[in-house]
Motif scaffolding. Structure first.
Motif, PDB file in Angstrom:
ATOM      1  N   ILE A   2       0.794  -1.177   0.028  1.00  0.00           N
ATOM      2  CA  ILE A   2      -0.217   0.115   0.106  1.00  0.00           C
ATOM      3  C   ILE A   2       1.026   1.088  -0.008  1.00  0.00           C
ATOM      4  CG2 ILE A   2      -1.664   1.382   1.263  1.00  0.00           C
ATOM      5  CD1 ILE A   2      -2.550  -1.212   2.600  1.00  0.00           C
ATOM      6  N   LYS A   3       0.532   2.053  -0.890  1.00  0.00           N
ATOM      7  CA  LYS A   3       1.361   3.117  -0.785  1.00  0.00           C
ATOM      8  C   LYS A   3       0.433   4.368  -0.946  1.00  0.00           C
ATOM      9  CE  LYS A   3       5.228   6.047  -2.569  1.00  0.00           C
ATOM     10  NZ  LYS A   3       6.386   5.958  -3.705  1.00  0.00           N
ATOM     11  N   VAL A  24       2.594   0.753   3.568  1.00  0.00           N
ATOM     12  CA  VAL A  24       2.793  -0.427   4.304  1.00  0.00           C
ATOM     13  C   VAL A  24       3.232  -1.681   3.291  1.00  0.00           C
ATOM     14  CG1 VAL A  24       1.164  -2.106   5.315  1.00  0.00           C
ATOM     15  CG2 VAL A  24       0.736   0.335   5.326  1.00  0.00           C
ATOM     16  N   GLU A  25       4.140  -2.491   3.859  1.00  0.00           N
ATOM     17  CA  GLU A  25       4.608  -3.704   3.084  1.00  0.00           C
ATOM     18  C   GLU A  25       4.011  -4.838   3.352  1.00  0.00           C
ATOM     19  OE1 GLU A  25       7.059  -2.681   1.075  1.00  0.00           O
ATOM     20  OE2 GLU A  25       7.416  -0.510   2.036  1.00  0.00           O
ATOM     21  N   LYS A  26       4.029  -5.763   2.549  1.00  0.00           N
ATOM     22  CA  LYS A  26       3.394  -7.033   2.530  1.00  0.00           C
ATOM     23  C   LYS A  26       3.855  -7.873   4.064  1.00  0.00           C
ATOM     24  CE  LYS A  26       2.892 -11.441   0.480  1.00  0.00           C
ATOM     25  NZ  LYS A  26       1.317 -11.542   0.501  1.00  0.00           N
ATOM     26  N   ILE A  46     -10.847   4.963   3.593  1.00  0.00           N
ATOM     27  CA  ILE A  46     -10.313   5.189   2.308  1.00  0.00           C
ATOM     28  C   ILE A  46      -9.401   4.257   1.824  1.00  0.00           C
ATOM     29  CG2 ILE A  46      -8.867   7.152   1.225  1.00  0.00           C
ATOM     30  CD1 ILE A  46     -10.353   9.274   2.727  1.00  0.00           C
ATOM     31  N   LEU A  47      -8.468   3.826   2.632  1.00  0.00           N
ATOM     32  CA  LEU A  47      -7.329   2.910   2.385  1.00  0.00           C
ATOM     33  C   LEU A  47      -8.091   1.663   1.844  1.00  0.00           C
ATOM     34  CD1 LEU A  47      -4.473   3.122   5.082  1.00  0.00           C
ATOM     35  CD2 LEU A  47      -4.724   4.307   2.788  1.00  0.00           C
ATOM     36  N   ILE A  63      -2.533   0.199  -4.328  1.00  0.00           N
ATOM     37  CA  ILE A  63      -2.811  -1.050  -3.452  1.00  0.00           C
ATOM     38  C   ILE A  63      -2.468  -2.228  -4.368  1.00  0.00           C
ATOM     39  CG2 ILE A  63      -4.080  -2.707  -1.998  1.00  0.00           C
ATOM     40  CD1 ILE A  63      -5.903  -0.267  -1.466  1.00  0.00           C
ATOM     41  N   ASN A  64      -1.103  -2.966  -4.205  1.00  0.00           N
ATOM     42  CA  ASN A  64      -0.738  -4.215  -4.723  1.00  0.00           C
ATOM     43  C   ASN A  64      -0.508  -3.855  -6.306  1.00  0.00           C
ATOM     44  OD1 ASN A  64       0.359  -6.645  -4.333  1.00  0.00           O
ATOM     45  ND2 ASN A  64      -1.628  -7.773  -4.702  1.00  0.00           N
TER      46      ASN A  64
END
Length: 220
Positions: A2-3, A24-26, A46-47, A63-64
């Motif tokens: 996620i960015k 957020v990293e995997k 929202i995310l 996202i991904n």
């Protein structure tokens, strides 16, 4: 994984989010903390594509590898069903359905066959220690059991990320502790990514990364 960049949200003249950046990293367990009214739940929605950001040229949500801003409402709903899981403070189980039926709902929405969905649901409930509760309706389950059913439902479509909003806020301390440990077990065994809004200090301290929000911004 996620960015999110320069996320803004306004309700009329009220600016709730004031340019939030978050990454957020995997397979990370990330917590978002802060006082009530700081914008945590708005950001989570929202995310998780339950809500949309206020349109701005410099805002983005990836996202991904998928640019969420470019999705139509129909495509966004499909993306949410297939790639995102949700856990809420009040589990949101449907009272007329059994534990297994509640868990299978996201798969039915996706179009998965009943046989395949039920097999996956039984596997998840067994993994979460609820194999003896398949046919029980929510009213016959304890608060901790209901929340584990909600976790199984969130996992049903093998999502890229699970968003949780105060997931242990309605549980006693022992059930909350078990739920928190479950998140990390799922991260270790399934590589599951979690983004969790919480007031629970213990859970926030356990997280791989903690974002603190204040007045619509991430300050730490």
């Amino acid at each position: 994984m996620i960015k999110a960049t320069h996320i803004h949200k306004q309700f009329g003249s009220l600016e709730v989010l004031k340019g939030v950046d978050i990454q957020v990293e995997k397979a990370q367990v990330v917590s978002i903390v802060g006082a009530s009214g700081a914008g945590k739940t708005t950001l989570l929605h929202i995310l998780g594509t339950l809500d949309t950001m206020t349109p701005r040229e410099d805002s983005s949500l990836i996202i991904n590898g998928i640019d969420i801003k470019k999705l139509s409402l129909k495509k966004m709903a499909q993306f949410r069903n297939e790639h995102i899981g949700f856990i809420f403070q009040f589990h949101q189980l449907l009272p007329e359905f059994t534990a297994l039926e509640n868990v299978c709902i996201p798969a039915f929405i996706k179009g998965t066959s009943r046989k395949e969905a039920q097999a996956r649901g039984k596997e998840l409930l067994d993994f979460l220690g609820l194999s003896h509760r398949l046919s029980h309706k929510p009213e016959a389950l304890s608060g901790g059991e209901q929340q584990r059913v909600a976790v199984a439902r969130a996992l049903m479509n093998q999502p890229d990320v699970i968003f949780a909003d105060e997931p242990s806020g309605n549980l006693d301390s022992e059930s909350a502790q078990h739920l928190h440990q479950l998140f990390f077990t799922l991260r270790e065994e399934l590589g599951q990514t979690f983004v969790i809004v919480t007031h629970n200090t213990e859970l926030a301290q356990m997280a791989d990364k903690t974002f603190t929000m204040q007045d619509g911004k991430i300050i730490h």
